[in-house]
Design a protein around this motif. Structure first.
Motif, mmCIF file in Angstrom:
data_model
loop_
_atom_site.group_PDB
_atom_site.id
_atom_site.type_symbol
_atom_site.label_atom_id
_atom_site.label_comp_id
_atom_site.label_asym_id
_atom_site.label_seq_id
_atom_site.Cartn_x
_atom_site.Cartn_y
_atom_site.Cartn_z
ATOM 1 N N GLY A 80 0.818 -1.204 0.000
ATOM 2 C CA GLY A 80 0.000 0.000 0.000
ATOM 3 C C GLY A 80 0.851 1.253 0.000
ATOM 4 N N THR A 81 0.182 2.387 0.200
ATOM 5 C CA THR A 81 0.819 3.697 0.124
ATOM 6 C C THR A 81 0.741 4.415 1.460
ATOM 7 O OG1 THR A 81 0.178 3.837 -2.204
ATOM 8 C CG2 THR A 81 0.818 5.900 -1.127
ATOM 9 N N PHE A 82 1.893 4.901 1.915
ATOM 10 C CA PHE A 82 1.984 5.740 3.099
ATOM 11 C C PHE A 82 1.965 7.192 2.640
ATOM 12 C CE2 PHE A 82 4.093 1.814 4.345
ATOM 13 C CZ PHE A 82 3.586 1.589 5.611
ATOM 14 N N TYR A 83 1.280 8.056 3.405
ATOM 15 C CA TYR A 83 1.281 9.481 3.093
ATOM 16 C C TYR A 83 0.922 10.256 4.349
ATOM 17 C CZ TYR A 83 -3.816 8.971 2.726
ATOM 18 O OH TYR A 83 -5.137 8.710 2.985
ATOM 19 N N LEU A 84 1.165 11.561 4.320
ATOM 20 C CA LEU A 84 0.830 12.427 5.450
ATOM 21 C C LEU A 84 -0.415 13.238 5.122
ATOM 22 C CD1 LEU A 84 4.347 13.869 6.416
ATOM 23 C CD2 LEU A 84 3.114 11.966 7.480
ATOM 24 N N SER A 85 -1.176 13.559 6.145
ATOM 25 C CA SER A 85 -2.288 14.495 6.000
ATOM 26 C C SER A 85 -2.200 15.502 7.140
ATOM 27 C CB SER A 85 -3.642 13.776 6.008
ATOM 28 O OG SER A 85 -3.920 13.244 7.281
ATOM 29 N N ALA A 86 -2.772 16.673 6.893
ATOM 30 C CA ALA A 86 -2.727 17.746 7.883
ATOM 31 C C ALA A 86 -3.855 17.565 8.897
ATOM 32 C CB ALA A 86 -2.868 19.103 7.209
ATOM 33 N N GLN A 87 -3.530 17.815 10.158
ATOM 34 C CA GLN A 87 -4.534 17.829 11.229
ATOM 35 C C GLN A 87 -4.772 19.299 11.552
ATOM 36 O OE1 GLN A 87 -3.251 15.970 14.847
ATOM 37 N NE2 GLN A 87 -5.264 16.055 15.768
ATOM 38 N N ASN A 88 -5.948 19.789 11.207
ATOM 39 C CA ASN A 88 -6.268 21.205 11.351
ATOM 40 C C ASN A 88 -6.927 21.520 12.681
ATOM 41 O OD1 ASN A 88 -5.803 22.681 8.627
ATOM 42 N ND2 ASN A 88 -6.641 20.680 8.086
ATOM 43 N N ALA A 89 -6.699 22.744 13.152
ATOM 44 C CA ALA A 89 -7.382 23.229 14.349
ATOM 45 C C ALA A 89 -8.849 23.465 14.001
ATOM 46 C CB ALA A 89 -6.737 24.518 14.837
ATOM 47 N N LYS A 90 -9.709 23.359 14.991
ATOM 48 C CA LYS A 90 -11.137 23.554 14.778
ATOM 49 C C LYS A 90 -11.417 24.956 14.265
ATOM 50 C CE LYS A 90 -14.480 20.915 17.327
ATOM 51 N NZ LYS A 90 -15.153 20.662 18.575
ATOM 52 N N GLY A 91 -12.337 25.050 13.340
ATOM 53 C CA GLY A 91 -12.808 26.351 12.879
ATOM 54 C C GLY A 91 -12.068 26.904 11.683
ATOM 55 N N GLY A 92 -10.812 26.583 11.507
ATOM 56 C CA GLY A 92 -10.059 27.091 10.365
ATOM 57 C C GLY A 92 -9.851 28.589 10.413
ATOM 58 N N ALA A 93 -9.336 29.121 9.331
ATOM 59 C CA ALA A 93 -9.096 30.562 9.209
ATOM 60 C C ALA A 93 -10.176 31.170 8.318
ATOM 61 C CB ALA A 93 -7.721 30.825 8.605
#
Length: 152
Positions: A80-93
């Motif tokens: 399979g494939t390993f990758y990163l994803s962003a963990q965002n703070a609640k609400g965003g900008a």
């Protein structure tokens, strides 16, 4: 033949919509580290000794992390494939100008997408079809009658 060991648990949280219902979960008998996996590979007819396999696995671990942190995905054919994803703070900008890495990103998550090619399909349904199951209670009480295997 290898078998996936499962146990049955009951939801006891009375606030849950599935309160009182029973579900299955996989029982893991151990966690294999790199050295244990290297030994296992070496014992399966590999022409390489355990220390050579271990060295390659350790180098692969470091190189995979290096590539992930360089914004690359890493695909291991048949796995399979390993990758990163962003963990965002609640609400965003509210606006792009207001976005800040330190304020809006909480972290990075390591993700894995199983191989879905026809020959090495590792999706949940495919793994389920390939697996053979044994109830954990049957291992504890060998004379106990087996629960029926789950149906797809």
């Amino acid at each position: 033949m290898a078998k996936v060991i499962y146990d049955i648990y009951k939801v006891t949280n009375d606030q849950s919509p599935v309160f009182g219902r029973h579900f299955g979960r996989v029982v893991h008998t151990e966690t294999m580290d790199t050295e244990m996996l290297a030994q296992h590979i070496a014992e399966h007819g590999s022409p390489y000794t355990e220390d050579v396999v271990s060295g390659v696995l350790k180098k692969a671990e470091k190189c995979i992390l290096e590539q992930l942190l360089d914004s690359k995905k890493v695909k291991l054919d048949g796995l399979g494939t390993f990758y990163l994803s962003a963990q965002n703070a609640k609400g965003g900008a509210a606006k792009v100008e207001d976005f800040s890495v330190t304020k809006n990103l909480k972290g990075l998550r390591l993700r894995f997408l199983p191989d879905q090619s026809d020959s090495k399909n590792l999706t949940a349904k495919s793994l389920y079809r390939k697996a053979s199951f044994i109830w954990a209670e049957d291992l504890k009480h060998e004379s106990a009658e087996s629960k029926p295997e789950p149906q797809p």
